[in-house]
Write a protein that holds these residues in place. Structure first.
Motif, PDB file in Angstrom:
ATOM      1  N   CYS A   9       0.829  -1.215   0.000  1.00  0.00           N
ATOM      2  CA  CYS A   9       0.000   0.000   0.000  1.00  0.00           C
ATOM      3  C   CYS A   9       0.858   1.259   0.000  1.00  0.00           C
ATOM      4  CB  CYS A   9      -0.950  -0.007   1.185  1.00  0.00           C
ATOM      5  SG  CYS A   9      -2.270  -1.225   1.035  1.00  0.00           S
ATOM      6  N   SER A  10       1.962   1.244   0.729  1.00  0.00           N
ATOM      7  CA  SER A  10       2.840   2.421   0.727  1.00  0.00           C
ATOM      8  C   SER A  10       3.482   2.607  -0.643  1.00  0.00           C
ATOM      9  CB  SER A  10       3.895   2.312   1.823  1.00  0.00           C
ATOM     10  OG  SER A  10       4.755   1.228   1.582  1.00  0.00           O
ATOM     11  N   LEU A  13       0.898   4.180  -2.827  1.00  0.00           N
ATOM     12  CA  LEU A  13       0.748   5.595  -2.482  1.00  0.00           C
ATOM     13  C   LEU A  13       1.888   6.433  -3.049  1.00  0.00           C
ATOM     14  CD1 LEU A  13      -0.804   7.782  -0.917  1.00  0.00           C
ATOM     15  CD2 LEU A  13       0.632   7.227   1.052  1.00  0.00           C
ATOM     16  N   PHE A  16       1.433   6.720  -6.745  1.00  0.00           N
ATOM     17  CA  PHE A  16       0.346   7.647  -7.081  1.00  0.00           C
ATOM     18  C   PHE A  16       0.788   9.092  -6.913  1.00  0.00           C
ATOM     19  CE2 PHE A  16      -3.372  10.158  -5.760  1.00  0.00           C
ATOM     20  CZ  PHE A  16      -4.150  10.011  -6.900  1.00  0.00           C
ATOM     21  N   LEU A  17       1.526   9.359  -5.852  1.00  0.00           N
ATOM     22  CA  LEU A  17       1.961  10.731  -5.590  1.00  0.00           C
ATOM     23  C   LEU A  17       3.047  11.210  -6.547  1.00  0.00           C
ATOM     24  CD1 LEU A  17       2.020  10.684  -1.687  1.00  0.00           C
ATOM     25  CD2 LEU A  17       0.297  11.734  -3.184  1.00  0.00           C
TER      26      LEU A  17
END
Length: 89
Positions: A9-10, A13, A16-17
């Protein structure tokens, strides 16, 4: 298991960022990590006496399944690559 999901998940993230920013080191890092994981898996299998002793009893069926699964994966990857390249043209 929670650590694995948290790492995934990290990573999602961070991806995505930073999706608009090029990161040219992704491919070499991934390649190195995959080779390192395969090497460590080989060490794990080679050091496991139970696995090494049962290699002769595993037999032709296990070898055939392995070869066919690898061949099927390679053919599917090749077909997907050809399909994606055709769409680009």
């Amino acid at each position: 298991m929670f650590i694995v999901i948290a790492c995934m998940c990290s990573g999602i993230l961070v991806g995505f960022l930073t999706k608009g920013k090029p990161f040219k080191y992704t491919q070499p890092i991934l390649t190195f990590l995959i080779w390192a994981l395969l090497f460590l898996l080989g060490i794990s299998v080679g050091s496991n006496q139970r696995v090494m002793n049962s290699l002769t009893s595993i037999g032709l069926e296990a070898l055939l399944i392995t070869v066919m699964a690898t061949l099927g994966s390679c053919l599917a990857a090749k077909a997907l690559l050809m399909y994606l390249n055709r769409k680009k043209k």
